[in-house]
Design a protein around this motif. Structure first.
Motif, PDB file in Angstrom:
ATOM      1  N   GLY A 113       0.609  -7.630  -5.021  1.00  0.00           N
ATOM      2  CA  GLY A 113       1.884  -6.941  -4.851  1.00  0.00           C
ATOM      3  C   GLY A 113       1.736  -5.440  -5.056  1.00  0.00           C
ATOM      4  N   ALA A 114       0.893  -5.068  -6.030  1.00  0.00           N
ATOM      5  CA  ALA A 114       0.707  -3.639  -6.340  1.00  0.00           C
ATOM      6  C   ALA A 114       0.126  -2.899  -5.138  1.00  0.00           C
ATOM      7  CB  ALA A 114      -0.199  -3.469  -7.551  1.00  0.00           C
ATOM      8  N   TRP A 115      -0.680  -3.599  -4.350  1.00  0.00           N
ATOM      9  CA  TRP A 115      -1.227  -2.974  -3.138  1.00  0.00           C
ATOM     10  C   TRP A 115      -0.105  -2.450  -2.262  1.00  0.00           C
ATOM     11  CZ3 TRP A 115      -4.650  -0.514  -0.562  1.00  0.00           C
ATOM     12  CH2 TRP A 115      -4.621  -0.492   0.838  1.00  0.00           C
ATOM     13  N   LEU A 116       0.906  -3.297  -2.043  1.00  0.00           N
ATOM     14  CA  LEU A 116       2.022  -2.867  -1.190  1.00  0.00           C
ATOM     15  C   LEU A 116       2.838  -1.763  -1.854  1.00  0.00           C
ATOM     16  CD1 LEU A 116       3.325  -6.062   0.607  1.00  0.00           C
ATOM     17  CD2 LEU A 116       2.059  -4.118   1.535  1.00  0.00           C
ATOM     18  N   THR A 117       2.973  -1.847  -3.189  1.00  0.00           N
ATOM     19  CA  THR A 117       3.695  -0.781  -3.894  1.00  0.00           C
ATOM     20  C   THR A 117       3.001   0.553  -3.674  1.00  0.00           C
ATOM     21  OG1 THR A 117       4.652  -2.223  -5.568  1.00  0.00           O
ATOM     22  CG2 THR A 117       4.295   0.072  -6.205  1.00  0.00           C
ATOM     23  N   VAL A 118       1.665   0.534  -3.780  1.00  0.00           N
ATOM     24  CA  VAL A 118       0.903   1.775  -3.574  1.00  0.00           C
ATOM     25  C   VAL A 118       1.044   2.255  -2.124  1.00  0.00           C
ATOM     26  CG1 VAL A 118      -1.426   2.757  -3.514  1.00  0.00           C
ATOM     27  CG2 VAL A 118      -0.728   1.330  -5.437  1.00  0.00           C
ATOM     28  N   VAL A 119       0.931   1.314  -1.184  1.00  0.00           N
ATOM     29  CA  VAL A 119       1.048   1.679   0.230  1.00  0.00           C
ATOM     30  C   VAL A 119       2.425   2.290   0.514  1.00  0.00           C
ATOM     31  CG1 VAL A 119       1.267   0.727   2.560  1.00  0.00           C
ATOM     32  CG2 VAL A 119      -0.668   0.081   1.123  1.00  0.00           C
ATOM     33  N   LEU A 120       3.471   1.618   0.040  1.00  0.00           N
ATOM     34  CA  LEU A 120       4.838   2.110   0.273  1.00  0.00           C
ATOM     35  C   LEU A 120       5.036   3.493  -0.327  1.00  0.00           C
ATOM     36  CD1 LEU A 120       6.965  -1.085  -0.526  1.00  0.00           C
ATOM     37  CD2 LEU A 120       6.564  -0.076   1.726  1.00  0.00           C
ATOM     38  N   THR A 121       4.547   3.665  -1.558  1.00  0.00           N
ATOM     39  CA  THR A 121       4.754   4.939  -2.238  1.00  0.00           C
ATOM     40  C   THR A 121       3.992   6.062  -1.551  1.00  0.00           C
ATOM     41  OG1 THR A 121       4.926   3.730  -4.310  1.00  0.00           O
ATOM     42  CG2 THR A 121       4.632   6.105  -4.462  1.00  0.00           C
ATOM     43  N   VAL A 122       2.703   5.816  -1.301  1.00  0.00           N
ATOM     44  CA  VAL A 122       1.873   6.869  -0.717  1.00  0.00           C
ATOM     45  C   VAL A 122       2.379   7.237   0.686  1.00  0.00           C
ATOM     46  CG1 VAL A 122      -0.438   7.430   0.139  1.00  0.00           C
ATOM     47  CG2 VAL A 122      -0.156   6.336  -2.086  1.00  0.00           C
ATOM     48  N   ALA A 123       2.677   6.213   1.487  1.00  0.00           N
ATOM     49  CA  ALA A 123       3.157   6.485   2.847  1.00  0.00           C
ATOM     50  C   ALA A 123       4.513   7.192   2.796  1.00  0.00           C
ATOM     51  CB  ALA A 123       3.256   5.195   3.643  1.00  0.00           C
ATOM     52  N   GLY A 124       5.397   6.712   1.939  1.00  0.00           N
ATOM     53  CA  GLY A 124       6.744   7.293   1.841  1.00  0.00           C
ATOM     54  C   GLY A 124       6.689   8.749   1.406  1.00  0.00           C
ATOM     55  N   ILE A 125       5.876   9.014   0.384  1.00  0.00           N
ATOM     56  CA  ILE A 125       5.820  10.385  -0.132  1.00  0.00           C
ATOM     57  C   ILE A 125       5.127  11.304   0.876  1.00  0.00           C
ATOM     58  CG2 ILE A 125       3.615  10.399  -1.431  1.00  0.00           C
ATOM     59  CD1 ILE A 125       6.686  11.517  -3.202  1.00  0.00           C
ATOM     60  N   ALA A 126       4.078  10.805   1.543  1.00  0.00           N
ATOM     61  CA  ALA A 126       3.315  11.651   2.472  1.00  0.00           C
ATOM     62  C   ALA A 126       4.119  11.949   3.742  1.00  0.00           C
ATOM     63  CB  ALA A 126       1.993  10.987   2.827  1.00  0.00           C
ATOM     64  N   PHE A 127       4.648  10.911   4.375  1.00  0.00           N
ATOM     65  CA  PHE A 127       5.461  11.139   5.574  1.00  0.00           C
ATOM     66  C   PHE A 127       6.717  11.933   5.206  1.00  0.00           C
ATOM     67  CE2 PHE A 127       3.488   7.007   7.276  1.00  0.00           C
ATOM     68  CZ  PHE A 127       2.458   7.714   7.881  1.00  0.00           C
ATOM     69  N   GLY A 128       7.256  11.634   4.020  1.00  0.00           N
ATOM     70  CA  GLY A 128       8.441  12.358   3.550  1.00  0.00           C
ATOM     71  C   GLY A 128       8.149  13.842   3.421  1.00  0.00           C
ATOM     72  N   LEU A 129       6.950  14.155   2.932  1.00  0.00           N
ATOM     73  CA  LEU A 129       6.574  15.559   2.757  1.00  0.00           C
ATOM     74  C   LEU A 129       6.511  16.288   4.098  1.00  0.00           C
ATOM     75  CD1 LEU A 129       5.597  17.820   0.841  1.00  0.00           C
ATOM     76  CD2 LEU A 129       3.265  17.001   1.188  1.00  0.00           C
ATOM     77  N   VAL A 130       5.971  15.567   5.089  1.00  0.00           N
ATOM     78  CA  VAL A 130       5.846  16.162   6.418  1.00  0.00           C
ATOM     79  C   VAL A 130       7.231  16.563   6.954  1.00  0.00           C
ATOM     80  CG1 VAL A 130       5.184  15.699   8.814  1.00  0.00           C
ATOM     81  CG2 VAL A 130       3.707  14.948   6.942  1.00  0.00           C
ATOM     82  N   ILE A 131       8.229  15.744   6.648  1.00  0.00           N
ATOM     83  CA  ILE A 131       9.588  16.076   7.097  1.00  0.00           C
ATOM     84  C   ILE A 131      10.239  17.092   6.154  1.00  0.00           C
ATOM     85  CG2 ILE A 131      11.892  15.135   7.550  1.00  0.00           C
ATOM     86  CD1 ILE A 131      10.555  12.486   8.200  1.00  0.00           C
ATOM     87  N   ALA A 132       9.930  16.965   4.865  1.00  0.00           N
ATOM     88  CA  ALA A 132      10.617  17.785   3.859  1.00  0.00           C
ATOM     89  C   ALA A 132      10.302  19.266   4.008  1.00  0.00           C
ATOM     90  CB  ALA A 132      10.249  17.306   2.456  1.00  0.00           C
TER      91      ALA A 132
END
Lengths: 330, 287
Positions: free
Chosen positions: A113-132
């Motif tokens: 489960g932690a794998w997906l938590t890490v994937v969601l967080t890293v992807a969310g923060i990284a793509f979010g940064l690109v837009i932010a």
């Protein structure tokens, strides 16, 4: 009186001197945790999900301690009060051992489960940064139209619950249908993709606000000077304002990262089996609520502390003399 | 404070003075034009009836002057007289409402902002070195991103400029690691690197500790001697006397008096000029 206090103070100061060691202990624990986690992921992908440590051993330990304690309690001789006292500790050891046994048994599931938590967080923060980044630039330097658009986006997203946003895109817009093509084999399920979209949209708004305030703290003379050597406004922002503003933004941005690690648990509500959901599954099967949620808490704590340490390292790494908070604190 | 009042009291006198001052400079250029008999020789910078206001507040009320190549014009005047605003109009960091500015015969309004600023360098009172870049990178940024030079070529040119201001050894220092005087010298090197035709100095030494002023003025004097065309707002009268080809006294958005520095220092036409210069010298002596 004052003598006592100053002794206390020296003791405290000495304890402070020991802190670097505390930090290295923390780093060592972190390294162990991540080494285990990565190895665990690899073995799980390779098809091996059995615990690394023998569950039966810790279960045996727990039963052993408990039995010994029960025997001690039955003693009625002269040593009874002492044995009773010791038995208390033996029960405690038994509880700890059975918690460890529980943890060893279910950590592989949680790691998955932690794998997906890490994937969601890293992807969310990284793509979010690109837009932010463009969003915050529009908010600070944009014309009336771009500034208003950025403002509306940011306030709309920050003003509504993340869970509602996830429900809208997952159930309302049925966004899964667009990700069918990228969800086969080892690729994450469509729900994971939708969650990533949701977190990206949401995190972008929060990150934009952190970056906006950082951009505003860059002296206006910096852009003027950039313009004065012939850089266009947008180039001046890109080469002069952003490199400084993004450095200022790191502490606040770390905050958003820490939030997102925990908010990623909301993906559970759109069927993603990340860390929280895998814990909830275990609770449903074992009814050991205290154990599983304590374990989950420790797991999240480890992730959050890792993120904080990592961002502290990044901040040091990109630090420039005279720029940013780190230097000012000295 | 009372000086200020007496200054405004003879307001009529001032406008008359400005008018005559403007006429004088007009006839000057006319004769200069006649002398060259229509040849391409024109002032590097021509400011014509420049007017600027912020909302209701009028800052510049019709400024006209010419500046030839290799000239060094020092502008003095009380705070709020419009000195800095005028400089900023020249490279269009601020827009103006009336009049015109020509650089080498070409109206700055017709030029692309970035092209104009490539040709007109500026040095600021608060220096504004790029805080995240080393001294060298401060100089190379414009070369790389504006002039599109390669990394090595930009580095070489930037090192030359730093050498020119005596800071080649500090190339890898960040602004926070430099003294105020060193920072301002890097600021000058940054402007020089773009090979400007004209350099604007906006009170380049006002923010510096007194003991650091000298090193900056020295660099500026070298530039003046080297033939750089400069428009300098400063109250360093020593510099004005030694390096300026012309001195301009600005008050309330008008040129009160303009002429060779010796003339303004020793035999000013207007009482206000005398008064202001008197005050400047007294202050600098007190310091």
């Amino acid at each position: 009186m004052s003598g006592e206090r100053s002794t206390a103070r020296t003791t405290l100061a000495r304890a402070g001197e020991g802190l670097p060691t505390g930090r290295s202990v923390g780093l060592a624990i972190g390294a162990l945790f991540w080494a285990w986690l990565v190895v665990r992921w690899v073995t799980i992908w390779a098809g091996y999900s059995e615990p690394f440590f023998p569950v039966a051993f810790f279960e045996g330990l727990a039963t052993g301690f408990e039995n010994d304690a029960l025997v001690m309690q039955q003693n009625t001789g002269a040593l009874a009060p002492v044995l009773d006292f010791v038995a208390g500790f033996w029960f405690l050891f038994s509880d700890v051992a059975s918690f460890v046994a529980f943890a060893v048994e279910y950590l592989p599931t949680l790691a998955e489960g932690a794998w997906l938590t890490v994937v969601l967080t890293v992807a969310g923060i990284a793509f979010g940064l690109v837009i932010a980044v463009p969003l915050s630039v529009a908010r600070v330097y944009g014309g009336v139209v771009t500034r208003s658009l950025a403002l509306v986006y940011i306030e709309l997203i920050r003003g509504t619950p993340l869970l509602a946003q996830l429900f809208v895109i997952y159930y309302g817009l049925n966004m899964s249908q667009y990700f069918r093509g990228v969800s086969s084999g080892l690729l994450p399920t469509t729900a994971v993709w939708v969650a990533i979209v949701g977190f990206t949209i949401n995190s972008a708004a929060y990150q934009a606000e952190y970056i906006r305030s950082a951009l505003e703290s860059v002296e206006s003379g910096q852009l003027t000077a950039a313009r004065a050597i012939g850089l266009s406004r947008i180039d001046g922002i890109r080469h002069v304002v952003l490199p400084q503003g993004l450095r200022y933004a790191i502490p606040g941005w770390t905050n958003e990262l820490v939030y997102l690690i925990k908010y990623s648990s909301l993906a559970a509500f759109i069927t993603v089996v990340e860390l929280f959901e895998s814990g909830r599954d275990i609770a449903g099967q074992t009814f050991q609520y205290l154990n599983i949620y304590a374990l989950l808490a420790l797991f999240y704590l480890a992730l959050v502390l890792s993120a904080t340490l990592f961002m502290g390292w990044v901040e040091d790494r990109v630090a420039i003399p005279g720029l940013g908070v780190r230097d000012g604190r000295e | 404070m009372s000086d200020q009042h007496s200054g405004t009291a003879d307001g009529t006198d001032t406008s008359a003075a400005t008018a005559s001052g403007t006429e004088a400079s007009d006839t000057d250029t006319a004769s200069a034009d006649a002398a060259t008999a229509g040849a391409a020789s024109q002032p590097l910078l021509r400011v014509e009836d420049l007017q600027k206001s912020y909302g209701d507040e009028t800052v510049l009320r019709g400024i006209s002057f010419d500046l030839d190549k290799r000239d060094v014009e020092v502008i003095i005047g009380p705070s709020g007289s419009g000195k800095s605003t005028m400089l900023r109009c020249v490279n269009r960091l601020t827009e103006f409402q009336g009049g015109a500015i020509y650089l080498d015969g070409e109206s700055v309004m017709a030029m692309n902002d970035n092209d104009l600023r490539r040709r007109v360098g500026m040095v600021f009172q608060d220096i504004n070195l790029f805080a995240h870049l080393t001294a060298l990178q401060n100089v190379t940024l414009g070369l790389r991103k504006v002039r599109g030079m390669g990394k090595e070529a930009a580095r070489e040119k930037a090192m030359d400029q730093l050498d020119r201001v005596g800071l080649a050894s500090q190339a890898d220092s960040y602004p926070a690691e430099l003294s105020g005087g060193q920072k301002q010298r890097v600021g000058i090197a940054r402007a020089l690197a773009m090979d400007p035709e004209l350099l604007l100095f906006d009170e380049p030494t006002s923010a510096l500790d007194p003991e650091l002023v000298g090193e900056v003025l020295e660099v500026m004097r070298d530039l003046a001697e080297g033939g750089m065309t400069m428009l300098v707002v400063t109250h360093e009268m020593g510099f004005a006397r030694r390096a300026a080809s012309s001195l301009m006294f600005l008050d309330e958005g008008r040129i009160v008096e303009r002429g060779p520095p010796e003339q303004l220092f020793d035999d000013p036409e207007h009482d206000r000029t005398a008064e202001f210069l008197q005050r400047l010298t007294t202050i600098s002596e007190e310091v």
